[in-house]
Design a protein around this motif. Sequence first.
Motif, PDB file in Angstrom:
ATOM      1  N   SER A 127      89.330 -27.324 -15.613  1.00  0.00           N
ATOM      2  CA  SER A 127      90.680 -27.911 -15.792  1.00  0.00           C
ATOM      3  C   SER A 127      91.352 -28.225 -14.479  1.00  0.00           C
ATOM      4  O   SER A 127      92.481 -27.842 -14.243  1.00  0.00           O
ATOM      5  CB  SER A 127      91.624 -27.016 -16.581  1.00  0.00           C
ATOM      6  OG  SER A 127      91.002 -26.182 -17.414  1.00  0.00           O
ATOM      7  N   ALA A 128      90.625 -28.936 -13.623  1.00  0.00           N
ATOM      8  CA  ALA A 128      91.280 -29.363 -12.388  1.00  0.00           C
ATOM      9  C   ALA A 128      91.968 -30.702 -12.649  1.00  0.00           C
ATOM     10  O   ALA A 128      91.464 -31.528 -13.389  1.00  0.00           O
ATOM     11  CB  ALA A 128      90.252 -29.496 -11.275  1.00  0.00           C
ATOM     12  N   VAL A 129      93.132 -30.880 -12.036  1.00  0.00           N
ATOM     13  CA  VAL A 129      93.847 -32.158 -12.127  1.00  0.00           C
ATOM     14  C   VAL A 129      92.994 -33.191 -11.417  1.00  0.00           C
ATOM     15  O   VAL A 129      92.472 -32.914 -10.330  1.00  0.00           O
ATOM     16  CB  VAL A 129      95.229 -32.018 -11.452  1.00  0.00           C
ATOM     17  CG1 VAL A 129      95.920 -33.365 -11.371  1.00  0.00           C
ATOM     18  CG2 VAL A 129      96.067 -30.999 -12.201  1.00  0.00           C
ATOM     19  N   HIS A 140      92.474 -32.399 -16.397  1.00  0.00           N
ATOM     20  CA  HIS A 140      93.016 -31.232 -17.077  1.00  0.00           C
ATOM     21  C   HIS A 140      93.687 -31.574 -18.388  1.00  0.00           C
ATOM     22  O   HIS A 140      94.108 -30.693 -19.103  1.00  0.00           O
ATOM     23  CB  HIS A 140      94.097 -30.619 -16.174  1.00  0.00           C
ATOM     24  CG  HIS A 140      95.282 -31.513 -16.038  1.00  0.00           C
ATOM     25  ND1 HIS A 140      95.228 -32.690 -15.341  1.00  0.00           N
ATOM     26  CD2 HIS A 140      96.533 -31.437 -16.551  1.00  0.00           C
ATOM     27  CE1 HIS A 140      96.391 -33.302 -15.414  1.00  0.00           C
ATOM     28  NE2 HIS A 140      97.209 -32.566 -16.149  1.00  0.00           N
ATOM     29  N   GLY A 162      99.714 -27.869 -11.554  1.00  0.00           N
ATOM     30  CA  GLY A 162      99.683 -26.732 -12.472  1.00  0.00           C
ATOM     31  C   GLY A 162     100.896 -25.838 -12.302  1.00  0.00           C
ATOM     32  O   GLY A 162     101.579 -25.501 -13.274  1.00  0.00           O
ATOM     33  N   LEU A 184      91.031 -32.141  -5.275  1.00  0.00           N
ATOM     34  CA  LEU A 184      91.152 -31.559  -6.616  1.00  0.00           C
ATOM     35  C   LEU A 184      91.904 -30.235  -6.538  1.00  0.00           C
ATOM     36  O   LEU A 184      92.807 -29.965  -7.343  1.00  0.00           O
ATOM     37  CB  LEU A 184      89.762 -31.309  -7.213  1.00  0.00           C
ATOM     38  CG  LEU A 184      89.004 -32.523  -7.750  1.00  0.00           C
ATOM     39  CD1 LEU A 184      87.664 -32.084  -8.290  1.00  0.00           C
ATOM     40  CD2 LEU A 184      89.814 -33.189  -8.840  1.00  0.00           C
ATOM     41  N   SER A 214      95.445 -29.683  -8.278  1.00  0.00           N
ATOM     42  CA  SER A 214      95.486 -28.738  -9.402  1.00  0.00           C
ATOM     43  C   SER A 214      96.554 -27.687  -9.183  1.00  0.00           C
ATOM     44  O   SER A 214      97.372 -27.412 -10.058  1.00  0.00           O
ATOM     45  CB  SER A 214      94.144 -28.043  -9.553  1.00  0.00           C
ATOM     46  OG  SER A 214      93.169 -28.978  -9.807  1.00  0.00           O
ATOM     47  N   GLY A 256      92.721 -24.630  -9.130  1.00  0.00           N
ATOM     48  CA  GLY A 256      92.861 -25.096  -7.757  1.00  0.00           C
ATOM     49  C   GLY A 256      92.464 -24.009  -6.772  1.00  0.00           C
ATOM     50  O   GLY A 256      91.764 -24.255  -5.792  1.00  0.00           O
ATOM     51  N   TRP A 258      98.796 -23.900 -18.244  1.00  0.00           N
ATOM     52  CA  TRP A 258      99.073 -24.574 -16.970  1.00  0.00           C
ATOM     53  C   TRP A 258      98.756 -23.668 -15.799  1.00  0.00           C
ATOM     54  O   TRP A 258      98.347 -24.137 -14.738  1.00  0.00           O
ATOM     55  CB  TRP A 258     100.529 -25.037 -16.922  1.00  0.00           C
ATOM     56  CG  TRP A 258     100.744 -26.259 -17.755  1.00  0.00           C
ATOM     57  CD1 TRP A 258     101.314 -26.341 -18.969  1.00  0.00           C
ATOM     58  CD2 TRP A 258     100.332 -27.596 -17.424  1.00  0.00           C
ATOM     59  NE1 TRP A 258     101.307 -27.626 -19.438  1.00  0.00           N
ATOM     60  CE2 TRP A 258     100.709 -28.420 -18.498  1.00  0.00           C
ATOM     61  CE3 TRP A 258      99.674 -28.162 -16.336  1.00  0.00           C
ATOM     62  CZ2 TRP A 258     100.458 -29.794 -18.509  1.00  0.00           C
ATOM     63  CZ3 TRP A 258      99.444 -29.524 -16.343  1.00  0.00           C
ATOM     64  CH2 TRP A 258      99.833 -30.331 -17.431  1.00  0.00           C
ATOM     65  N   VAL A 274      95.330 -24.202 -14.950  1.00  0.00           N
ATOM     66  CA  VAL A 274      95.133 -25.399 -14.120  1.00  0.00           C
ATOM     67  C   VAL A 274      95.384 -25.050 -12.657  1.00  0.00           C
ATOM     68  O   VAL A 274      94.605 -25.408 -11.766  1.00  0.00           O
ATOM     69  CB  VAL A 274      96.087 -26.516 -14.597  1.00  0.00           C
ATOM     70  CG1 VAL A 274      96.009 -27.696 -13.663  1.00  0.00           C
ATOM     71  CG2 VAL A 274      95.751 -26.923 -16.019  1.00  0.00           C
TER      72      VAL A 274
END
Lengths: 671, 519
Positions: B237-239, B242, B301, B293, B297, B324, B317, B320
């Motif tokens: 779930s890395a931005v 995510h 997050g 990333l 994240s 990171g 969140w 997330v």
Amino acid sequence: MPDLPDLDWSDLQLPDVPLPDLPMLDLWGGPAHWAILATLLAALAGLGLTGRSNRLGAWVGVGGALTAVVATLWQLYTLTQIRGSERELGTIGGLALGELEAPLRLLVSWPTALVAVTVAAVALVVQGYARWYLWYDPRYRPFAATVSLFTAAMLLVVHSDDLLLTLVGWEVMGWCSYLLIGHQSTRSAAARAAGKALLVTRTADIGFVLGIVALATGAGTTRTTEVVAHWSDVGASPTLTTALCLLVVGVAGKSALFPFQDWLPDAMEGPTPASALIHAATMVAAGTVVLAQLFDLLVLSGTARTLLAVLACVTMIGAAVLAFAQADLKRLLAWSTVSQVALMLAVLAAATTVTGPDAALQHLVAHAWFKALLFLTTGWLGVLVGGTAMAVVTSGARRYRVLRHRFGWGLLALAGVPPFVGFFSKELILGTAEAGSAGAGGMASVLVLASVGASAPLTAAYCMRAWLVLNRPTAIQGHAAAYHPGPVDRIDDFFDEPQIVQEAEGVERAEAAISSSARMGTSFLMLMTVLGGLVLLLPVWGPQVHLDLQLTLATLLLMAVSALLVRLAAGGVRTRDAAARIPAAASLAAERGLYADTAYRALVATPVLALARAVAWFDDQVLDAWVRGAGVGARLLGRVGDLTSPRRATPALALVLAGVVVLAGIGVMVP
Amino acid sequence: MRLQLDLVAVLPVLAPVLAAVLVLLVDVAVPGRRSPHLWLGAAGLLGGAAAALPGVWQPAGDTRQGLCLPDGWCAYAADDLTSMLQLGALLGALVVLVLAWPEWSAAGSGGGVEPTGRAPVVTALLLTATAGVVAVPAAGDLGSLLVSLELATLPTVVLVALVRTTWAAPRRARAVDGAVALLTTSLVSFGLLALGAGFWAAATGSTRFAGAASVDHPELLVLAAVLLVAGLAFKVSAVPFHAWTPITYAAAPLPVTTYLATVSKVAALGGLVVVVRALGTVEGTTLLAIALLAAASMTVGNLVALTQQDAVRLLAWSTVAQAGWVLLPLATLSSRAASAAGSYLVVYLVATLLAFVVVVAVAGTVRHGPVEDPAGPAAATALAAHRGLLRARPLLAVPLGLALLTLAGLPPAVAGVVAKVVALRPVLGDETWWLAVVAALNVALGIAVYLRWLVVLASSEGSPQGEGPAAAAGAGGDTDVRTTVEATTGPAVDVRLWVLVGLLTALLVLGSIVPLGTI
């Protein structure tokens, strides 16, 4: 002027006396350790162990001071048994400060040992006196403990061979003076005086600390003797001059030199024993001790010497003039202290390597005896007559004859009349300044010589004024003097004469008011104002001074003339107060220290407070605004992120693909 | 070609798979039973953990190998870090199983519509997913990686969708939505992974990870690595991969959410570690993508977590953001980075598991009766439900506080502090200052996130239930309020949850006394 023979100080000095060969009992450390530790432990015990018992507190305080006296006296004996008459002692071992060495050692030599004895003895007398003076004070125990701590700090400074230890003692004394001056903390005047003393001396301490840091870092060690050796090898340099000037500023603060002088007269708000301690043996004299330890450096820097000489001379003359105009006996004595301490420091500026700094320490010792005597006697009188204002203490020495010798001898010693102790120390100062101005002393010595010469008649003047007021015949005595019974031959009852009755009553009341130990203490001090001269004549003091008898005679003559003038001015005033002739405006200005307090507030306090407010405003409105904004901003951003994050699968996929394209682009482009 | 199997080494993977098969067989043989499947599943997970345990203590550099070819290459190789990850995954799965126990062993509704419950199916799914998770870090080539990763992902989709039939229809629909989001994202990611694998094979000329010392086309290799990372990043779930996380977490049953938030991450991190190690052997490559990333994240997050009002969404969140932190050390591609990321992940695993267990426990006490709360799970997991928990149930609140402090990295929980320091160390050693600054800012942000929850725990206003009957009781005296609070604390917390809370708390406390990763 008749041509008088030249005289060397060594001609006057006592011969060496063979001492009995006693065993050297150095149990667990040297006597210096004992003196410092005893007072320090007395302070801790006085605060922690005495519970609610004043009696125990007094025993602890007096016991600590007594131990210190015994230890320092024993130290004198051990010095006679040591070749070279110098003794080095370790303390808690060196500190690990990286490249800077801090061995934290003590050094005892004859001058410092004699100063230590004086400090310990005055502290003992003060402890005994406070035991009586503050017996009904609810906060007697903290007072006694603070006096003990104060003594320990001063003894540490006197014995210190390490700038770090000196600084520790110096700062502890600063805090102790705050506590002692503000002892009656419910009185706003006392609280303000304490705060003022602390702020003024600590402001000056900035210079002291910076100077010490500069000296120590330059030498790579904090050991005083090595610092002196290092900088003496280097010779005069701008760094040394700067460091010494800063140090002089620090000393000027603690010793109440111009422009820091105003805290000391205000310090009269403290109880009388505290004043006696601060004025006689500790705090204000500490600067003299420190500069004497660093004397070999001071002579290297003409600038620092001139600075010290100018500050000291201005203070010496100005304070003597102000002392004359004070309307309160205690304040008169306070200004006289300012003047006399300036005298000690002036002689340090005037001295050269030939004469050495010992004259300053000799005057310190002499001053300790007579100033403690004068303060404690004034306190005694204050208790009897209910105040120390000049109008209140008028005729005090007549009504209470037991005080008469104490005041008389103390004032004579202060004025420097032979054979009292003050005479000897002032002769040494004159001799040193003269040798300096004739030799390598330069401008500073000449200035000091002139100022010392000018201050002698001024000192005599205010001493005479105080004496005239104190010694004014009472009304009854006046009547008795005016009434001449005829040649009637009759046997009379002795106690019928009102004058006799009054005197007897005065003695009775004065004796009844004080405790025997406190009275004994003042008697001891009175004795020392006479016998103290012998201490100064001991053959252990440093380099020799050449005495100019013509100068001595001229000074004494000047003093006599000024005393006579004061006597003439006092005639016709009801209280025999010569200062009554001074115009009211000038008198008021003198009483307020020439408005130095107002100047402090206008020049230092107000700008500093304004700056502080500005900084606080900047911190609150500008810097904190960013911080608050960051909090709000983060929350807003979070809400935006929450709202924009996809709720369903399709936009999520778009996000994934967009992310991959961006990452792949970066991955391929950037490296 | 002769394959050397070496089944003992592969046992951590094999044990859950065997258990899954047995579960299905038992279901065929003795239909209508529910709890034996769960016991079997637990045994399989425990067996796997026991098999992984010796690998944790093997000396650095040694590996436990299986499925080896005669030329010495092995498709399965587990060193100490891998074994630690496997152990964490297996035990985490066991915790999830215990969490899910009452729900999965319950009978279906309607007395006969669903007579056997879902026990065998969901247990088997959990076991197979876990087997995949365990296999990923040990994968020796691209094929094993892809297969085991899919094995770890697809069963979880079903787990999300397969909710109890007793749930209200809208909730079930939401669960299906969540499953679809997870499924589509995983499929797209698999596509990316396959593409990346293809590029990798093209760049190095081999599908194996080991031995790619030099390459003809470094750009191609970097592109391959970026694609592989992107494919794996969705799982951690890395931005910006995510987006499925909040959707799925909020919709899935709580135990499954726990599984996704903890055990699944091990697979992703394992895969990343494999890729990073393989890249580390190639000279002169950097992976800016991972750094980006990680930074994105953490920041996104934490920022979004700051505004959440629901415990599960906040944890989603927070996952997330923590992703990171897990990625942070890997950005340097150094050998120490992998173990730093691994130890951070383990600490994160324990703390998050503990937080979820407490959330489940609190939700259980708030709900009246096992299910059928008209407000759905929202009221039970809202942050407001935790108000005053420190007074009402200190034995739940203190462990939760410890878990939150660990996630925030605040001193009483030394484990969290040390993990953050260890994660930052490679970045500082590499002198990637911008990343270090972003991480430092996120430490502050993260503290704000978790302190919000802590403040709610410690606040004294209101009852644990917020606007429940306690508020309806009105302005009674002190005694009134106390009795209502006692009355509304609902059913007592399950003994199994207490055991889990105790064990996980003990682990965190132990980790704070002997912090992981300091060696």
